[in-house]
Design a protein around this motif. Sequence first.
Motif, short mmCIF file in Angstrom:
data_model
loop_
_atom_site.label_atom_id
_atom_site.label_comp_id
_atom_site.label_asym_id
_atom_site.label_seq_id
_atom_site.Cartn_x
_atom_site.Cartn_y
_atom_site.Cartn_z
N GLY A 350 0.79 -1.15 -0.06
CA GLY A 350 -0.10 -0.13 0.09
C GLY A 350 1.00 1.36 -0.07
N ILE A 351 2.15 1.35 -0.73
CA ILE A 351 2.94 2.41 -0.62
C ILE A 351 2.39 3.28 -1.54
N PRO A 352 2.19 4.47 -1.44
CA PRO A 352 1.24 5.29 -2.52
C PRO A 352 2.51 5.90 -3.56
N LEU A 353 3.54 6.27 -3.07
CA LEU A 353 4.63 6.72 -4.00
C LEU A 353 5.70 5.85 -4.30
N VAL A 354 6.50 6.08 -5.58
CA VAL A 354 7.61 5.10 -5.81
C VAL A 354 8.74 6.22 -6.51
N ALA A 355 9.77 6.14 -5.85
CA ALA A 355 10.76 7.41 -6.66
C ALA A 355 11.58 6.37 -7.40
N ILE A 356 11.60 6.54 -8.92
CA ILE A 356 12.32 5.49 -9.81
C ILE A 356 13.52 6.24 -10.05
N LEU A 357 14.90 5.48 -9.97
CA LEU A 357 16.05 5.98 -10.62
C LEU A 357 16.35 5.26 -11.81
N GLY A 358 17.01 5.92 -12.74
CA GLY A 358 17.39 5.41 -13.93
C GLY A 358 18.88 6.12 -14.37
N GLU A 359 19.57 5.42 -15.02
CA GLU A 359 20.83 5.83 -15.76
C GLU A 359 20.52 7.53 -16.25
N GLN A 360 19.57 7.51 -17.33
CA GLN A 360 19.34 8.68 -17.90
C GLN A 360 19.00 9.84 -16.82
N GLU A 361 18.11 9.65 -15.81
CA GLU A 361 17.75 10.35 -14.76
C GLU A 361 18.90 10.98 -14.04
N LEU A 362 19.71 9.91 -13.82
CA LEU A 362 20.87 10.36 -12.83
C LEU A 362 21.75 11.33 -13.63
N LYS A 363 21.85 11.02 -15.01
CA LYS A 363 22.61 12.15 -15.89
C LYS A 363 21.96 13.38 -15.89
N ASP A 364 20.73 13.46 -15.98
CA ASP A 364 19.77 14.83 -15.90
C ASP A 364 19.67 15.22 -14.50
N GLY A 365 19.86 14.63 -13.44
CA GLY A 365 19.75 15.14 -12.14
C GLY A 365 18.20 15.29 -11.85
N VAL A 366 17.67 14.30 -12.33
CA VAL A 366 16.00 14.29 -12.13
C VAL A 366 15.86 12.94 -11.37
N VAL A 367 14.78 12.82 -10.65
CA VAL A 367 13.98 11.58 -10.04
C VAL A 367 12.58 11.57 -10.71
N LYS A 368 12.11 10.40 -11.02
CA LYS A 368 10.78 10.13 -11.49
C LYS A 368 9.91 9.97 -10.44
N LEU A 369 8.89 10.52 -10.13
CA LEU A 369 8.05 10.26 -9.03
C LEU A 369 6.65 9.61 -9.64
N ARG A 370 6.39 8.48 -9.17
CA ARG A 370 5.00 7.80 -9.75
C ARG A 370 4.20 7.70 -8.62
N VAL A 371 2.99 8.08 -8.83
CA VAL A 371 1.67 7.55 -8.01
C VAL A 371 1.35 6.13 -8.36
N VAL A 372 1.53 5.42 -7.28
CA VAL A 372 1.23 3.81 -7.57
C VAL A 372 0.01 3.60 -8.09
N ALA A 373 -1.07 3.98 -7.60
CA ALA A 373 -2.36 3.63 -7.80
C ALA A 373 -2.66 4.05 -9.23
N THR A 374 -2.19 5.26 -9.71
CA THR A 374 -2.82 5.79 -10.86
C THR A 374 -1.71 5.71 -12.06
N ARG A 375 -0.42 5.48 -11.52
CA ARG A 375 0.69 5.39 -12.61
C ARG A 375 1.15 6.68 -13.28
N GLU A 376 0.44 7.61 -12.67
CA GLU A 376 0.80 9.04 -13.11
C GLU A 376 2.28 9.60 -12.65
N GLU A 377 3.28 10.28 -13.57
CA GLU A 377 4.58 10.39 -13.21
C GLU A 377 4.69 11.74 -13.32
#
Lengths: 396, 408
Positions: A350-377
């Motif tokens: 039941g964790i509501p949010l997930v912060a997804i790290l990826g290689e591209q994101e690291l290069k760009d200095g960003v983090v993708k934050l996704r709402v688990v229930a709706t998959r909005e990012e």
Amino acid sequence: MQIDEEVAKLLQLKAQLGGDDGKHQFVLKTAKGTRDYNPKQMAIREKVFNTIIGCFKRHGAETIDTPVFELKETLTGKYGEDSKLIYDLKDQGGELLSLRYDLTVPFARYLAMNKITNIKRYHIAKVYRRDNPAMTRGRYREFYQCDFDIAGQYDAMIPDAECLKIVHEILSELDLGDFRIKVNDRRILDGMFAVCGVPDDKFRTICSTVDKLDKLPWEEVKKEMVNEKGLSEEAADQIGEYVSMQGGMDLAERLLQDQKMSQSKQACAGLSDIKLLFSYLQLFQVTDKASAEKVRTTEVQVMVASAQKNLLEEKLKLITELWNAGIKAEVMYKKNPKLLSQLQHCEESGIPLVAILGEQELKDGVVKLRVVATREEVQLIHNTHTVSLLAHGRMT
Amino acid sequence: MNMLGMFCIRACSGLVGCRTATRVRSLHSLPGITVAQIDEEVAKLLQLKAQLGGDDGKHQFVLKTAKGTRDYNPKQMAIREKVFNTIIGCFKRHGAETIDTPVFELKETLTGKYGEDSKLIYDLKDQGGELLSLRYDLTVPFARYLAMNKITNIKRYHIAKVYRRDNPAMTRGRYREFYQCDFDIAGQYDAMIPDAECLKIVHEILSELDLGDFRIKVNDRRILDGMFAVCGVPDDKFRTICSTVDKLDKLPWEEVKKEMVNEKGLSEEAADQIGEYVSMQGGMDLAERLLQDQKMSQSKQACAGLSDIKLLFSYLQLFQVTDKVVFDLSLARGLDYYTGIIYEAVLTQAGVAPVTTDAQNGAPSEESVSVGSVAGGGRYDGKCRVWASALASRGSSPSWSRKPRHIG
């Protein structure tokens, strides 16, 4: 008839006594089976009704109101045996009236009078039943009923599924604890009785015996079927096998394949509808054996996950920032977990949010934050400002 | 869906064949026919109907609500919800709580409380248990609630339906089931503060409901009684003269005077004196004037009432509601049980042409057309004594200010 006679005699006597005694002492009380609501009870009632009505409105229902009494003839013949529980008004020279026994008959009258075929309406109001106190001690004679009805011709099972969704929402919001909604179908019951060898004319009476299974054990119920209702023991045993079954769509599918059950066209129609119903219920997110509003055992707000391999170090750095900011976060104890597994863990816990790290994101200095229930990012710049916003719950 | 379908078919077939009603209607159109003859015909037809009803298993009936009652469709319910929210919001703002009581009471609870109106009470059939009646108002249930729970102080509102078997010939168009909205303050408090708050609440609600301009008329039972006394009305005629004066909101003075003199046996002199007083309207200034009035000041009762009116207006000024409140000596609300101030709110139609613009002293007293009363109430002391003695409890009599309102 003898009882009526005796009652008449006693009433006469009572009238005589009432007449002579001018200084008739009386005790102040409400009528039997009725009660006042004090301010505290009214406050609770208001809260509960607001929750219920809020749900009905959310589903687009409108409401009506009807008078507390109906013409006696409107109620006549609608309640079978229960007709004796209806409160009549005294004949004072006008129309014969009775207090409403439920909200369904008034609803039907309203539809007919206004020539309405399609409506989605709720009606919360008091109804009146002269329950025999010896039989049903403690039961109220004036009590609230809360009806929700959808009338009209629609495609199969969609309105039915919505009704169940509404029950689910209300029971969840009222916070009464865990609950189950049992579902069955009259055609499946009748089909079952038929294939078990119950004679047609015994359907209804066997049905009311089966109904007692929520209070009596199977042995008692079987005894009543065989000894009192004259059913063969073989038929009773066959029924016994079926009525112990519970499940979901899978059970409906199994029964459609069942050698005996599948012989009944009626039962098959019911089972198909049950399947359809469950498919809608899945979309409505109410098929969980536990209620959809999962009781969480942890309070983790953010799962720190990775989309590729070898990102454990980065995840640990990020989660440290989150923990330092007071955010409840979790990371999987695995060097290279699959993204899917991490997402599955979110759903189960039941964790509501997930912060997804990826290689591209690291290069760009960003983090993708996704709402688990709706998959909005959303893509967020990875800095202290973002973290503190997250900490203050501004991300939802 | 199927069950409803069956019901609809049965209902529709009942709509066909209203022969009975047609026959009676045609009778009414015959010249020279008497009421007695019509009654005879109706009786014959009813007998015939009963026979048919017994023999004819397929008894036809028309689908309708009981006389004097009606359904509320969704649109009406939406309006009702909005109105109730406004009203309840105001009550809550003033710190009131709410209760609810059953729709019927023990018949004996209601017996002896409504005087002549008792015949308008709906009784339930004697089905072998307690004798019951539908509640006629929310006041008697309230009094019972206070007595049962030994409550002396409470500020409560109660919005619920009440039931009256109004005679349709007398009061055409009146509902038999209708909402009442009661607000009562019970307890012993310093004079006029709760009363002023009640008027403030009436003012707030009528303003928020946006019904147009309104006036709240105020008077006092003691001033009325004192006025009658100094005008020479015999004590035993007070109540009956009072109910005649009450008709001034519907009849002109000449008619009212005629009734006083011809029907109630009052001297013309006394009637004229009353006529002078009941035409007076104003604010605090009027109360002060009357305290100096040679005749009126002779009545201790009237003076007590006038002092309270002054005090009331001083509070109303602080509450900023004097623009709509009028001290009106012709106000004589029908109910017997008011013992102090009484008030009634009416909607006005035409624009206002103020005679005095001194807002401090009360609303401009002008000729304004009343569309009907929308709220009313007053102070009554000692009502609970009736039950206090039955319970053998301490006899502290709470004084109440109340504001009942009929919402159609």
